[in-house]
Design a protein around this motif. Structure first.
Motif, PDB file in Angstrom:
ATOM      1  N   ASP A  17       0.574  -1.236   0.314  1.00 46.58           N
ATOM      2  CA  ASP A  17       0.025   0.114   0.340  1.00 46.58           C
ATOM      3  C   ASP A  17       1.008   1.345  -0.064  1.00 46.58           C
ATOM      4  O   ASP A  17       1.999   0.737   0.021  1.00 46.58           O
ATOM      5  CB  ASP A  17      -1.211  -0.095   1.455  1.00 46.58           C
ATOM      6  N   GLU A  18       0.388   2.755   0.019  1.00 46.80           N
ATOM      7  CA  GLU A  18       1.118   3.522  -0.384  1.00 46.80           C
ATOM      8  C   GLU A  18       2.217   3.797   1.188  1.00 46.80           C
ATOM      9  O   GLU A  18       3.143   4.801   1.165  1.00 46.80           O
ATOM     10  CB  GLU A  18       0.168   4.563   0.361  1.00 46.80           C
ATOM     11  N   GLU A  19       1.607   3.286   2.296  1.00 44.52           N
ATOM     12  CA  GLU A  19       2.155   3.142   3.040  1.00 44.52           C
ATOM     13  C   GLU A  19       4.124   2.126   2.746  1.00 44.52           C
ATOM     14  O   GLU A  19       4.729   2.094   4.510  1.00 44.52           O
ATOM     15  CB  GLU A  19       2.252   3.139   4.454  1.00 44.52           C
ATOM     16  N   GLY A  20       3.434   1.472   2.257  1.00 46.17           N
ATOM     17  CA  GLY A  20       4.581   0.229   2.025  1.00 46.17           C
ATOM     18  C   GLY A  20       4.416  -1.067   3.162  1.00 46.17           C
ATOM     19  O   GLY A  20       4.857  -1.785   2.761  1.00 46.17           O
ATOM     20  N   ARG A  21       2.913  -1.374   3.628  1.00 43.30           N
ATOM     21  CA  ARG A  21       2.391  -2.361   4.055  1.00 43.30           C
ATOM     22  C   ARG A  21       2.663  -3.834   2.636  1.00 43.30           C
ATOM     23  O   ARG A  21       1.590  -3.454   1.911  1.00 43.30           O
ATOM     24  CB  ARG A  21       1.305  -2.358   4.744  1.00 43.30           C
ATOM     25  N   PRO A  22       2.812  -4.261   3.204  1.00 42.54           N
ATOM     26  CA  PRO A  22       2.701  -5.841   2.019  1.00 42.54           C
ATOM     27  C   PRO A  22       1.120  -6.090   1.758  1.00 42.54           C
ATOM     28  O   PRO A  22       0.336  -6.602   3.247  1.00 42.54           O
ATOM     29  CB  PRO A  22       3.142  -7.210   2.781  1.00 42.54           C
ATOM     30  N   LEU A  23       0.348  -6.500   1.619  1.00 47.12           N
ATOM     31  CA  LEU A  23      -1.081  -6.452   0.631  1.00 47.12           C
ATOM     32  C   LEU A  23      -1.033  -7.876   0.027  1.00 47.12           C
ATOM     33  O   LEU A  23      -0.713  -7.815  -1.072  1.00 47.12           O
ATOM     34  CB  LEU A  23      -1.397  -5.639  -0.528  1.00 47.12           C
ATOM     35  N   ALA A  24      -1.725  -8.844   1.179  1.00 46.87           N
ATOM     36  CA  ALA A  24      -2.226  -9.617   1.020  1.00 46.87           C
ATOM     37  C   ALA A  24      -3.208 -10.279  -0.431  1.00 46.87           C
ATOM     38  O   ALA A  24      -4.327  -9.252  -0.487  1.00 46.87           O
ATOM     39  CB  ALA A  24      -2.447 -10.673   2.086  1.00 46.87           C
ATOM     40  N   PRO A  25      -3.800 -10.965  -0.520  1.00 47.99           N
ATOM     41  CA  PRO A  25      -4.897 -11.696  -1.874  1.00 47.99           C
ATOM     42  C   PRO A  25      -5.804 -10.605  -1.125  1.00 47.99           C
ATOM     43  O   PRO A  25      -6.140 -11.339   0.251  1.00 47.99           O
ATOM     44  CB  PRO A  25      -4.317 -12.934  -2.812  1.00 47.99           C
TER      45      PRO A  25
END
Length: 353
Positions: A17-25
């Motif tokens: 995401d825009e903050e750098g957190r991983p985006l799971a399915p």
């Protein structure tokens, strides 16, 4: 495209995401499977061929399809000549009474396209060239979601935050509070290159949870003193002050979930990799908690310290569930364990000759 040798190697495909957190399915299905009769080497080839065909049809990742197939204690006991790499599931807290399931196999499907998961299920367990019903029968399909805005969209009457990716309102799977895929990979033995998987269905008491104000919910999720605004900005890790739990429990009369769980880390590193997602199965809000780890002992140790049963001795307001992380709003309905072989051995593994 050559796929990773490890079935559980998903994270290199995740965006952020825009903050750098991983985006799971965003969407998930767990196909809980029973074995029909006695599979043969030919059946294993047929199953592997079907899975490979689907992986060729769809890109490897959330924009296409991710799969992970695990095998339960009963599979190894009844159809192989080796000892099961995983023990049977057991209760993990004095106050829980889950159904301890012995399920032959669990196929975890994930994608950003919810309809695709239904399409894949129909392909594997309906008429057609990939049909596996001669040797596998669906016992149950468990469904769910994780992602910004999905809880609010699926439960509009609750008035949940449009930012929340999960039902309790906070982020899960931050980079620093997940074991790496490398660290959970079994290095040797019959499961070398694979991992172990624990699957539990947990119902959540959202009424009680949202009766608390935002900062209290944040303190219960993370640690006393971490407010909701601060929690929303967490990216790399969930600050938990795990080493200060006794002192903070004395000072605040409560314990945080991440704070308690953090005490299970080895040399500062988490021991489990969570693939959990929200669910509304059976008409009740909950979580399908999917945990991957090198051994089931890693899960058991993490779950045991999450209970924070020792915190009762630090303050009279703290009980085994009262003012103790998220214990008071969760009811574990079922538990099951699975061994996840590497991709090359995932189809009816270790068949008895």
């Amino acid at each position: 495209m050559k796929l990773p040798e490890a079935q559980h190697a998903w994270e290199s495909t995740f965006l952020t995401d825009e903050e750098g957190r991983p985006l799971a399915p965003r969407f998930h299905r767990l196909l809980m499977l029973d074995v029909v009769d006695h599979p043969t080497a030919a059946d294993a080839e047929r199953l592997e061929g079907a899975l490979a065909a689907l992986e060729e049809r769809f890109p490897h990742g959330p924009d296409g399809l991710l799969t992970c197939l695990g095998w339960g204690f009963g599979w190894y006991a009844q159809h192989t000549a080796i000892r099961s790499p995983v023990p049977r599931a057991i209760p993990m807290a004095r106050w829980e009474n889950p159904k301890l399931e012995d399920i032959a196999a669990c196929l975890h499907l994930a994608s950003d396209d919810e309809d695709r998961l239904a399409e894949v299920t129909d392909a594997l367990f309906g008429p057609g060239p990939l049909d596996q019903r001669a040797r596998l029968r669906i016992r149950e399909v468990r469904t769910g979601f994780v992602g910004r805005g999905l809880p609010a969209e699926r439960l509009p009457e609750r008035g949940l935050s449009p930012k929340a990716p999960l039902l309790l309102g906070f982020h899960s799977g931050l980079r620093g509070n997940q074991a790496t895929e490398e660290s959970i990979t079994v290095p040797e033995g019959p499961l070398a290159g694979g991992t172990t998987m624990h699957v539990s269905h947990i119902e959540l008491d959202l009424d009680s949870w949202y009766e608390q104000d935002r900062d209290t919910r944040s303190a219960r999720m993370y640690a006393p003193g971490i407010g909701a605004d601060e929690a929303e900005k967490l990216v790399d890790d969930a600050e938990s002050d795990a080493d200060r739990l006794p002192a903070l429990a004395v000072a605040h009369g409560q314990v945080g979930h991440a704070q308690a769980t953090g005490r299970a880390r080895l040399y500062g590193r988490p021991r489990i990799n969570r693939r959990d997602f929200a669910t509304l199965d059976h008409g009740a809000p909950g979580t399908h908690f999917v945990s991957l780890q090198r051994t089931m002992e890693d899960f058991n140790a993490t779950r045991a310290v999450m209970n924070a049963a020792d915190a009762r001795g630090h303050h009279g307001d703290i009980g085994v569930r009262r003012n103790n992380g998220i214990n008071s709003v969760m009811e574990v309905r079922s538990r099951a364990t699975f061994a996840v072989p590497p991709r090359a051995a995932r189809a009816f593994p270790n068949l008895r000759p």
